[in-house]
Design a protein around this motif. Sequence first.
Motif, PDB file in Angstrom:
ATOM      1  N   LEU A   1      -4.274  43.768  20.796  1.00  0.00           N
ATOM      2  CA  LEU A   1      -3.109  44.175  21.578  1.00  0.00           C
ATOM      3  C   LEU A   1      -2.032  44.774  20.688  1.00  0.00           C
ATOM      4  O   LEU A   1      -1.479  45.839  20.983  1.00  0.00           O
ATOM      5  CB  LEU A   1      -2.553  42.976  22.342  1.00  0.00           C
ATOM      6  CG  LEU A   1      -1.194  43.166  23.037  1.00  0.00           C
ATOM      7  CD1 LEU A   1      -1.264  44.305  24.044  1.00  0.00           C
ATOM      8  CD2 LEU A   1      -0.752  41.874  23.710  1.00  0.00           C
TER       9      LEU A   1
ATOM     10  N   TYR B   1      -5.457  47.110  29.026  1.00  0.00           N
ATOM     11  CA  TYR B   1      -4.405  47.553  29.944  1.00  0.00           C
ATOM     12  C   TYR B   1      -3.397  48.437  29.220  1.00  0.00           C
ATOM     13  O   TYR B   1      -3.009  49.505  29.722  1.00  0.00           O
ATOM     14  CB  TYR B   1      -3.683  46.349  30.551  1.00  0.00           C
ATOM     15  CG  TYR B   1      -2.434  46.757  31.291  1.00  0.00           C
ATOM     16  CD1 TYR B   1      -2.516  47.374  32.535  1.00  0.00           C
ATOM     17  CD2 TYR B   1      -1.174  46.588  30.720  1.00  0.00           C
ATOM     18  CE1 TYR B   1      -1.381  47.798  33.204  1.00  0.00           C
ATOM     19  CE2 TYR B   1      -0.033  47.013  31.378  1.00  0.00           C
ATOM     20  CZ  TYR B   1      -0.142  47.614  32.616  1.00  0.00           C
ATOM     21  OH  TYR B   1       0.998  48.038  33.261  1.00  0.00           O
TER      22      TYR B   1
ATOM     23  N   CYS C   1       0.851  40.740  32.173  1.00  0.00           N
ATOM     24  CA  CYS C   1      -0.585  40.971  32.023  1.00  0.00           C
ATOM     25  C   CYS C   1      -1.232  39.812  31.286  1.00  0.00           C
ATOM     26  O   CYS C   1      -0.711  39.353  30.252  1.00  0.00           O
ATOM     27  CB  CYS C   1      -0.829  42.278  31.271  1.00  0.00           C
ATOM     28  SG  CYS C   1      -2.572  42.637  30.944  1.00  0.00           S
ATOM     29  N   ASP C   2      -2.383  39.362  31.809  1.00  0.00           N
ATOM     30  CA  ASP C   2      -3.161  38.300  31.172  1.00  0.00           C
ATOM     31  C   ASP C   2      -4.605  38.469  31.614  1.00  0.00           C
ATOM     32  O   ASP C   2      -4.865  38.895  32.754  1.00  0.00           O
ATOM     33  CB  ASP C   2      -2.624  36.925  31.571  1.00  0.00           C
ATOM     34  CG  ASP C   2      -3.121  35.810  30.663  1.00  0.00           C
ATOM     35  OD1 ASP C   2      -4.347  35.540  30.679  1.00  0.00           O
ATOM     36  OD2 ASP C   2      -2.309  35.207  29.948  1.00  0.00           O
TER      37      ASP C   2
ATOM     38  N   PRO D   1      -5.393  42.405  27.611  1.00  0.00           N
ATOM     39  CA  PRO D   1      -4.122  43.066  27.305  1.00  0.00           C
ATOM     40  C   PRO D   1      -4.255  44.409  26.612  1.00  0.00           C
ATOM     41  O   PRO D   1      -3.592  45.378  26.996  1.00  0.00           O
ATOM     42  CB  PRO D   1      -3.415  42.033  26.417  1.00  0.00           C
ATOM     43  CG  PRO D   1      -3.930  40.726  26.914  1.00  0.00           C
ATOM     44  CD  PRO D   1      -5.377  40.978  27.236  1.00  0.00           C
ATOM     45  N   HIS D   2      -5.090  44.503  25.575  1.00  0.00           N
ATOM     46  CA  HIS D   2      -5.165  45.779  24.851  1.00  0.00           C
ATOM     47  C   HIS D   2      -5.777  46.871  25.717  1.00  0.00           C
ATOM     48  O   HIS D   2      -5.391  48.036  25.617  1.00  0.00           O
ATOM     49  CB  HIS D   2      -5.953  45.614  23.543  1.00  0.00           C
ATOM     50  CG  HIS D   2      -7.422  45.427  23.725  1.00  0.00           C
ATOM     51  ND1 HIS D   2      -7.980  44.224  24.107  1.00  0.00           N
ATOM     52  CD2 HIS D   2      -8.470  46.307  23.595  1.00  0.00           C
ATOM     53  CE1 HIS D   2      -9.284  44.354  24.175  1.00  0.00           C
ATOM     54  NE2 HIS D   2      -9.608  45.596  23.889  1.00  0.00           N
TER      55      HIS D   2
ATOM     56  N   THR E   1       1.245  35.484  23.871  1.00  0.00           N
ATOM     57  CA  THR E   1      -0.041  34.781  23.922  1.00  0.00           C
ATOM     58  C   THR E   1      -0.282  33.896  22.712  1.00  0.00           C
ATOM     59  O   THR E   1      -0.876  32.831  22.818  1.00  0.00           O
ATOM     60  CB  THR E   1      -1.183  35.807  24.029  1.00  0.00           C
ATOM     61  OG1 THR E   1      -0.990  36.820  23.047  1.00  0.00           O
ATOM     62  CG2 THR E   1      -1.212  36.448  25.403  1.00  0.00           C
TER      63      THR E   1
ATOM     64  N   PHE F   1       2.975  40.085  27.910  1.00  0.00           N
ATOM     65  CA  PHE F   1       1.568  39.711  27.780  1.00  0.00           C
ATOM     66  C   PHE F   1       1.457  38.225  27.499  1.00  0.00           C
ATOM     67  O   PHE F   1       2.099  37.699  26.581  1.00  0.00           O
ATOM     68  CB  PHE F   1       0.917  40.517  26.654  1.00  0.00           C
ATOM     69  CG  PHE F   1       0.847  41.987  26.958  1.00  0.00           C
ATOM     70  CD1 PHE F   1      -0.160  42.498  27.756  1.00  0.00           C
ATOM     71  CD2 PHE F   1       1.802  42.860  26.457  1.00  0.00           C
ATOM     72  CE1 PHE F   1      -0.228  43.862  28.043  1.00  0.00           C
ATOM     73  CE2 PHE F   1       1.746  44.215  26.733  1.00  0.00           C
ATOM     74  CZ  PHE F   1       0.722  44.720  27.537  1.00  0.00           C
TER      75      PHE F   1
ATOM     76  N   VAL G   1       4.919  39.968  23.471  1.00  0.00           N
ATOM     77  CA  VAL G   1       3.583  39.390  23.333  1.00  0.00           C
ATOM     78  C   VAL G   1       3.755  37.885  23.149  1.00  0.00           C
ATOM     79  O   VAL G   1       4.210  37.426  22.104  1.00  0.00           O
ATOM     80  CB  VAL G   1       2.825  40.011  22.150  1.00  0.00           C
ATOM     81  CG1 VAL G   1       1.442  39.376  21.996  1.00  0.00           C
ATOM     82  CG2 VAL G   1       2.706  41.524  22.344  1.00  0.00           C
TER      83      VAL G   1
ATOM     84  N   PHE H   1      -6.492  37.785  21.506  1.00  0.00           N
ATOM     85  CA  PHE H   1      -5.682  38.675  22.332  1.00  0.00           C
ATOM     86  C   PHE H   1      -4.713  39.489  21.476  1.00  0.00           C
ATOM     87  O   PHE H   1      -4.559  40.696  21.663  1.00  0.00           O
ATOM     88  CB  PHE H   1      -4.877  37.875  23.361  1.00  0.00           C
ATOM     89  CG  PHE H   1      -5.702  37.187  24.404  1.00  0.00           C
ATOM     90  CD1 PHE H   1      -6.441  37.915  25.326  1.00  0.00           C
ATOM     91  CD2 PHE H   1      -5.748  35.808  24.477  1.00  0.00           C
ATOM     92  CE1 PHE H   1      -7.203  37.289  26.299  1.00  0.00           C
ATOM     93  CE2 PHE H   1      -6.500  35.167  25.443  1.00  0.00           C
ATOM     94  CZ  PHE H   1      -7.237  35.912  26.349  1.00  0.00           C
TER      95      PHE H   1
END
Length: 372
Positions: free
Chosen positions: A279, A254, A228-229, A251-252, A270, A205, A268, A275
């Motif tokens: 997440l 998805y 994922c972003d 993210p969360h 990010t 992420f 993670v 985010f």
Amino acid sequence: MRELLSELRDWHTSGTPFALATVVAVRGSAPRAVGAAMAVRADGTVAGSVSGGCVESDVCEVAAEALTTGEPSLRTYGISDDDAFAVGLTCGGTIEVLVRPYVSEPDREGLRALVGLVTAGVPVAVATVVSPEASLGAGRVVLADRADGSLGDERLDAAVTDDARELLARGAMASHRYGAHGERRMRDVTVFVQTFAPAPRMLVFGAIDHAAATARIGSFLGYRVTVCDARPAFATRQRFPTADEVVCAWPHTYLESADVDARTVVCVLTHDPKFDVPLLAAALRTPASYIGVMGSRRTHADRIARLREAGVDEESLARLAAPVGLDLGARTPEETAVSIAAEIVRHRRGGTGRPLSELTGPIHHHTRQPDA
């Protein structure tokens, strides 16, 4: 065998006879785990490895013999008391290797079907008799909804099928002993069960440079990588050509719909509270085996406080690997990715993370989790 799929498909297509050698048992320290495989063509071409070089030359000779006789063979290799550099494992362990020829059309067709299932990501287990010698090589292919082939007895088939499905659910491999009719407390028949579960997932992420490097090394380690972003300009296929999947989503959101199991690793990267907090709250509700989080110690302390405010308990917070990675002095995205990968391997295999030169005892640890 997964790493041999390309060669096996090519050899099937060309009609080339070959023998497949598989490690079916390991005792003590050994360089490869059960399931390691090596294929040998009649012309001597080799793909794969069963020991990292210790016994490959002898296995090639056994394979050549199997191709001539058409019969399978089980060989045991261990350290030699007289000459540690004779055919055997100088590391001190013992391995058993089953060598099966694939010359006849029925055998070749059966393996071709198995390769197709593994390639398609279908969970499948292969149960093979490794003793007694009279039944050596008898096999049964087990899927979630059916099983094909027989080990010679209906009740033995049923017992092995049950055990193979249990191993398949865990992504594990093992040998079990049974009576001739599947009795659990007898030891007449030894069956090695090799499982081929889909590749484990790595969820990355944060579509930053560190994510690109982490995705590359995740693919190298055999993970099915998703990046994922939520930012469309960053979550692009062009930026992550090696990832299996690039997702543009919060993210969360998805993660809450993603397929996550006990072999999944989450990275993670990010380090942005808007985010990270939702997440990580979602990630800590999953069975993921590893949740690594990038950021400074100060950033992480703030993140922990926010997660506590969100109701995450201390036991769950202790699952977080943060700051992510081992202390390698990493600076560049590529070096950081190596650091993250090293921590994932250590977590999976049970290592210390210390230089081997500073340690004594076995080099190879018992695996904490099943192979990828």
